[in-house]
Motif scaffolding. Structure first.
Motif, short mmCIF file in Angstrom:
data_model
loop_
_atom_site.label_atom_id
_atom_site.label_comp_id
_atom_site.label_asym_id
_atom_site.label_seq_id
_atom_site.Cartn_x
_atom_site.Cartn_y
_atom_site.Cartn_z
N PHE A 99 -2.53 32.74 6.69
CA PHE A 99 -3.56 31.81 6.20
C PHE A 99 -4.11 30.87 7.28
CE2 PHE A 99 -1.26 32.79 2.16
CZ PHE A 99 -2.31 33.46 1.55
N GLY A 100 -3.56 30.94 8.47
CA GLY A 100 -4.11 30.15 9.56
C GLY A 100 -3.83 28.66 9.50
N ALA A 101 -2.73 28.29 8.86
CA ALA A 101 -2.38 26.86 8.80
C ALA A 101 -2.11 26.33 10.21
CB ALA A 101 -1.15 26.66 7.92
N GLN A 102 -2.49 25.07 10.40
CA GLN A 102 -2.22 24.44 11.69
C GLN A 102 -1.27 23.25 11.56
OE1 GLN A 102 -6.00 23.86 13.66
NE2 GLN A 102 -6.16 26.08 13.96
N LYS A 103 -1.32 22.61 10.38
CA LYS A 103 -0.41 21.47 10.18
C LYS A 103 1.01 21.98 9.95
CE LYS A 103 -3.37 18.30 7.52
NZ LYS A 103 -3.56 17.86 6.13
N GLU A 104 1.96 21.32 10.56
CA GLU A 104 3.35 21.72 10.37
C GLU A 104 3.75 21.59 8.90
OE1 GLU A 104 6.02 19.84 13.11
OE2 GLU A 104 5.65 21.48 14.54
N ARG A 105 3.27 20.54 8.26
CA ARG A 105 3.67 20.31 6.87
C ARG A 105 3.26 21.48 5.96
NH1 ARG A 105 6.10 16.43 3.15
NH2 ARG A 105 4.94 16.58 1.22
N SER A 106 2.16 22.14 6.30
CA SER A 106 1.72 23.29 5.50
C SER A 106 2.70 24.45 5.61
CB SER A 106 0.35 23.78 5.98
OG SER A 106 -0.59 22.74 5.97
N MET A 107 3.44 24.48 6.70
CA MET A 107 4.33 25.62 6.96
C MET A 107 5.74 25.38 6.44
SD MET A 107 3.25 26.12 10.93
CE MET A 107 1.57 25.72 11.45
N MET A 108 5.96 24.22 5.83
CA MET A 108 7.33 23.86 5.45
C MET A 108 7.65 24.34 4.04
SD MET A 108 7.67 20.02 6.97
CE MET A 108 7.69 19.74 8.75
N PHE A 109 8.67 25.16 3.95
CA PHE A 109 9.18 25.65 2.68
C PHE A 109 10.07 24.56 2.11
CE2 PHE A 109 12.54 27.87 0.30
CZ PHE A 109 11.82 28.71 -0.52
N ARG A 110 9.44 23.60 1.39
CA ARG A 110 10.21 22.50 0.80
C ARG A 110 10.72 22.96 -0.55
NH1 ARG A 110 7.35 18.46 -0.59
NH2 ARG A 110 5.46 19.73 -0.71
N VAL A 111 12.04 22.89 -0.75
CA VAL A 111 12.63 23.61 -1.88
C VAL A 111 13.60 22.74 -2.68
CG1 VAL A 111 14.51 24.58 -0.46
CG2 VAL A 111 13.77 25.80 -2.53
N HIS A 112 13.54 22.94 -3.97
CA HIS A 112 14.54 22.40 -4.89
C HIS A 112 15.49 23.54 -5.22
CE1 HIS A 112 16.29 20.24 -8.33
NE2 HIS A 112 16.09 21.32 -9.06
N SER A 113 16.78 23.29 -5.10
CA SER A 113 17.74 24.28 -5.53
C SER A 113 18.14 24.00 -6.96
CB SER A 113 18.98 24.24 -4.63
OG SER A 113 19.99 25.04 -5.22
N GLY A 114 17.77 24.91 -7.85
CA GLY A 114 18.30 24.85 -9.21
C GLY A 114 19.72 25.35 -9.13
N GLY A 115 20.47 25.21 -10.14
CA GLY A 115 21.86 25.67 -10.07
C GLY A 115 22.00 27.06 -10.65
N ASP A 116 23.15 27.66 -10.41
CA ASP A 116 23.43 29.00 -10.93
C ASP A 116 23.96 28.88 -12.36
OD1 ASP A 116 23.90 31.65 -11.24
OD2 ASP A 116 25.45 31.80 -9.71
N ILE A 117 23.06 28.54 -13.27
CA ILE A 117 23.48 28.28 -14.65
C ILE A 117 24.08 29.52 -15.29
CG2 ILE A 117 22.60 27.69 -16.95
CD1 ILE A 117 20.62 25.82 -15.52
N ASP A 118 23.58 30.68 -14.91
CA ASP A 118 24.08 31.92 -15.50
C ASP A 118 25.54 32.18 -15.11
OD1 ASP A 118 21.54 32.58 -16.69
OD2 ASP A 118 20.85 32.97 -14.65
N ALA A 119 26.01 31.50 -14.08
CA ALA A 119 27.40 31.70 -13.66
C ALA A 119 28.39 30.89 -14.49
CB ALA A 119 27.56 31.35 -12.18
N MET A 120 27.86 29.97 -15.30
CA MET A 120 28.76 29.13 -16.09
C MET A 120 29.40 29.98 -17.20
SD MET A 120 28.50 26.02 -14.76
CE MET A 120 28.51 26.93 -13.21
N LEU A 168 11.06 26.61 -5.71
CA LEU A 168 12.33 26.51 -6.44
C LEU A 168 13.06 27.84 -6.34
CD1 LEU A 168 14.44 25.62 -8.56
CD2 LEU A 168 12.75 26.08 -10.33
N THR A 169 14.19 27.80 -5.62
CA THR A 169 15.09 28.95 -5.69
C THR A 169 16.49 28.38 -5.64
OG1 THR A 169 15.73 31.08 -4.72
CG2 THR A 169 14.97 29.40 -3.18
N SER A 170 17.44 29.07 -6.21
CA SER A 170 18.73 28.44 -6.46
C SER A 170 19.81 28.87 -5.48
CB SER A 170 19.19 28.74 -7.88
OG SER A 170 18.36 28.05 -8.79
#
Lengths: 536, 130
Positions: free
Chosen positions: A291-312, A262-264
C-alpha cells in the motif's frame, strides 16, 4: 491448501508439531538461526515498537466485562478500575450486537445476559457514570452495530464537553470475520464493508486516537481455524478493508494509524510468541510494500490479545488458572499492546466478579512478578523461536497470496470458501480430540467443582434487570421528542441511500433519542439483510 | 435412514460444534438438514414439519438454552411433532440438564460430550435401522 492446514502426523501432536501443525525439531542449533532481525522500533517491527519494551509501561490490562443494564455494568467497571485495570472492555448483550431493542421479540431471553444492553444514549451514559472517559480507553466488542455504539460514545463525550480528539478506544467493527465466525452481522457484505469504512473515515477525521476497527483472528480460531490460519485470514481481511478505504481516495498513511488487530495467545507458548512476531513482520510488509505507507505508525501491527477461552475446562476448573498464566506470559513475550485473559469459570457462564478479579491478578502477577518486562522481545535470538517466526511469516504470506490472487477476502467469504476451510479444520481438531491426541488435562475426571462435589459458583443471570431495562426504554419512547427522532432517522436514511458518511447522522440521531433498533432498522431498510453461506 | 434437523435458536452465532456434528452425523449415515443461524422457535418447528425429520437437535452457547428449548418444544407440539425427540447441546451447566429433560428434551449433550456418545444415541433410535 496443504501448506497451512494442520493435517499430518496427528498421533504425535503436542511433541513434534506446534498447535498450528508446524513440524518442530528436537534440537535447534546455530545452524538453524536465520539472519538477525532488526529492531525493535525498526522495520519490519518483528521485535516490537519500543526499544525499552514494557519497562516504562506494561501492556494495557483489559478484561472483558458487562451484563444487565447500564448501572450493573458501571459498578463492575469501577470495581475493576479500583483493582488496577488500566483499560475497559465492554461486553454488549446479543440484542445490542444484533441491532435489536430490548423489547423486540427477537431479543427474548438474551437481554443483559452476555453483556450490557445499550438501547439508547442514556444507557451508554449510565455505563460510564463517574468514569473519566478522557483518561481511560474503552474497547467495544461490537461489529454490526459498531457505528451506533461509537455514535453513542461520541455523543456522550460531546454532551460532557470532552473534545473528540481526547477519546481513546476501539470498536471491533470487523464485519468480514462475522460472516465467517460468530455471525453478528446485520447487512450484506458490501453494505457491511461500506459502514465499516464509514467508521474508519470518521475516526480518522474526528476521533483520531480511536481504533476504528480491530481486525480479528480470534473468532475464526474459535470456529476451528488453526491459529496461523486465523492470522492469515485476518491479514487478508485487513487488505480488503484497506482497499475499501483507499477506493475513497484516502491515503494509507491517513487511516492506517486507526487500524488495530485482535489475535489471541493460545496454549502453545512458543508458537504464540512467534505468531505475534510474524504478524508484526508481515503487516509491516503489507502496509509499506503493498500500500505504499511511509509513516511508521501505519506499519505497526498494534494488537490486543484475547484469551484462549476455548481452552477453559468445566472439569477441574481451578486448573484453568495455570492456563491463564501461560496465556498471559506468552502474550507478554509476544509484545502485545493490550491483553485479556479468559476467566476460570468461562466454560460455564460469563464470569463472576471474583473470576474477573482473578484474571486481572493473573495479568498483574505476570507483569510484576515474572520478570517478563526486563527486556524487549525476550525470545529474540532463540534459534527455535526465530526459525518458527520465519516459518509462520512464510505461511502467512502464502495464505495472503492464495486469498488475494483468487478473488480476495470478500469473494472468499461471499462464496463460503473461507468458512469451508475453517470448518474442515474444526473437524480435524475434533478427530484429534476423539483419538486422544488433543490432550486437555483434567478432562474426563468428572470433577466440576473447586474441590469436593458439585459445581463452582457461577454468574447468575438477573431477570429483574431485563424488566427494568424494558420499562425505562418504553418510558423513554413515550416521553421523547418524537418529531426530532423521526427527522434524524430520515436524515440517516438519506445518507445511507447515497454515499454520505452515516456517522455524524448517527451521532445526531443518538442525541435526539433514537434507539439502537431504530437506527439499525433505518439502515436495514436501505441495505437489506443477509444469510451468510454456511460453508461446511 | 434417520433424518435430523440441526438448528441454532436465538441470537447466538457460535456454530463450530453444530457444523462439525452435521458432518459427523452425515458420515454416520444420517440425513442432516442445518438451518443456519438466528432461527426463531417458530421457524425451527416449521422446518421440522416441512422436512419431516425424525430428530431435532438444538445448539445454544449463550446461556438462554432453557427458555429457548422450552419454546421450541412447545412449537413442535403445536405443530403436531410432539413425539419427535429433541436433543440439546452447547454450553449447558449440569444443573440445567435435569431441567431440560423435564421440559421434554430426549437427551442433553453439554460441551465436552464425545461425538461417539452422540452417534451412539442416534444408533439406538428405531429409525436408525429402518
Amino acid at each position: 491448501m496443504a501448506v497451512w492446514t494442520s493435517r499430518g502426523d496427528i498421533d504425535t501432536f503436542g511433541v513434534t508439531h506446534t498447535e498450528s501443525g508446524i513440524a518442530v525439531e528436537p534440537l535447534y542449533t546455530a545452524s538453524d538461526a536465520p539472519a538477525p532481525v532488526p529492531g525493535p522500533a525498526a522495520f519490519p517491527f518483528t521485535r516490537g515498537f519500543r526499544e525499552d519494551g514494557y519497562r516504562t509501561r506494561p501492556w494495557t490490562f483489559r478484561q472483558y466485562a458487562g451484563h444487565g443494564g447500564g448501572s450493573d455494568t458501571n459498578g463492575l467497571l469501577k470495581y475493576m478500575v479500583e483493582n488496577g485495570q488500566s483499560g475497559l472492555s465492554i461486553a454488549l448483550d446479543l440484542p445490542t450486537q444484533m441491532g435489536l431493542d430490548s423489547d423486540d421479540p427477537r431479543a427474548n431471553y438474551e437481554v443483559g445476559r452476555l453483556g450490557v444492553a445499550i438501547d439508547r444514549l442514556a444507557d451508554m451514559e449510565a455505563v460510564y457514570d463517574g468514569i473519566p472517559i478522557e483518561r481511560i480507553s474503552s474497547s467495544f466488542t461490537i461489529n454490526g452495530t459498531a457505528p451506533v455504539i461509537l455514535a453513542y460514545y461520541v455523543a456522550m463525550a460531546d454532551r460532557r464537553g470532552i473534545p473528540r480528539d481526547q477519546l481513546a478506544g476501539t470498536v471491533q467493527n470487523d464485519l468480514l470475520k462475522e460472516f465467517v465466525a460468530r455471525g453478528a452481522y446485520l447487512y450484506p457484505p458490501a453494505a457491511s464493508v461500506r459502514l465499516a469504512t464509514d467508521v474508519i473515515e470518521f475516526c480518522m477525521r474526528s476521533v483520531p486516537k480511536w481504533n476504528a476497527i480491530s481486525i480479528s483472528a480470534a473468532h475464526m480460531r474459535s470456529a476451528g481455524a488453526t491459529p496461523v490460519m486465523s492470522d492469515g485470514f485476518m491479514l487478508s481481511n485487513a487488505i480488503a478493508y484497506c482497499e475499501s478505504v483507499i477506493a475513497r481516495g484516502i491515503d494509507i498513511d491517513d487511516f492506517a494509524p486507526n487500524l488495530s488487530f485482535l489475535t489471541s495467545s493460545y496454549k502453545d507458548v512458543f508458537e504464540t510468541v512467534a505468531r505475534f512476531r510474524a504478524c508484526r513482520t508481515v503487516w509491516a510488509e503489507i502496509a509499506r510494500d503493498r500500500f505504499g505507507a511511509q509513516k511508521e505508525r501505519s506499519m505497526m501491527f498494534r494488537v490486543h490479545s484475547g484469551g484462549d477461552i476455548d481452552a477453559m475446562t468445566s472439569e477441574e476448573p481451578i486448573n484453568n488458572v495455570a492456563r491463564m498464566a501461560l496465556n498471559a506470559f506468552a502474550g507478554a513475550c509476544g509484545g502485545v499492546q493490550s491483553m485479556q485473559v479468559p476467566c476460570y469459570d468461562e466454560a460455564y457462564e460469563i464470569p463472576t466478579e471474583a473470576a474477573i478479579l482473578n484474571a486481572l491478578r493473573v495479568q498483574h502477577i505476570v507483569a510484576y512478578e515474572s520478570g517478563v518486562r526486563y527486556t524487549a522481545d525476550p525470545f529474540a535470538g532463540s534459534y527455535f523461536v526465530e526459525d518458527l517466526t520465519e516459518k509462520i511469516a512464510a505461511q502467512l504470506r502464502a495464505i495472503i497470496e492464495e486469498v488475494t490472487s483468487t478473488g480476495g477476502s470478500i469473494e472468499w467469504i461471499s462464496d463460503g470458501r473461507m468458512q469451508a476451510a475453517i470448518s474442515q479444520e474444526a473437524r480435524v481438531w475434533e478427530e484429534r480430540v476423539a483419538d486422544g491426541s488433543e490432550i486437555r488435562v483434567g478432562l474426563g475426571s468428572g470433577q466440576r467443582g473447586m474441590g469436593g462435589d458439585g459445581e463452582i459458583t457461577v454468574h447468575e443471570f438477573d431477570p429483574g434487570a431485563v424488566d427494568l431495562q424494558i420499562k425505562r426504554l418504553q418510558e423513554h419512547r413515550a416521553t421523547r421528542d418524537s418529531q426530532a427522532v423521526t427527522a434524524a432517522l430520515a436524515a440517516l436514511t438519506t445518507a445511507a441511500e447515497g454515499d454520505t458518511n452515516v456517522m455524524e447522522l448517527l451521532v445526531e440521531a443518538a442525541k435526539a433519542g433514537a434507539t439502537t433498533g431504530e437506527m439499525c432498522g433505518a439502515l436495514g431498510d436501505v441495505f437489506g439483510d443477509f444469510d451468510a453461506p454456511v460453508g461446511i | 435412514m434417520t433424518r435430523v434437523l440441526l438448528a441454532k435458536p436465538g441470537l447466538d452465532g457460535h456454530d463450530k460444534g453444530i457444523k462439525v456434528l452435521a458432518t459427523i452425523l452425515r458420515d454416520a449415515g444420517c440425513e442432516v438438514i442445518y438451518t443456519g443461524l438466528h432461527q426463531t422457535p417458530q421457524k425451527i418447528a416449521l422446518a421440522a414439519v416441512q422436512e419431516d425429520v425424525d430428530v431435532i437437535g438444538l445448539s445454544m452457547l449463550s446461556g438462554a438454552h432453557v427458555d429457548l428449548s422450552r419454546d421450541v418444544i412447545e412449537q413442535l407440539r403445536e405443530a403436531g411433532l410432539g413425539e419427535r425427540p429433541v436433543i440439546v447441546g452447547g454450553n449447558i451447566p449440569l444443573r440445567d440438564v435435569a431441567l431440560l429433560t423435564g421440559l421434554g428434551a430426549a437427551a442433553v449433550f453439554p460441551t465436552g460430550t464425545s461425538y461417539e456418545e452422540i452417534i451412539g444415541w442416534f444408533a439406538a433410535l428405531p429409525t436408525a435401522t429402518s
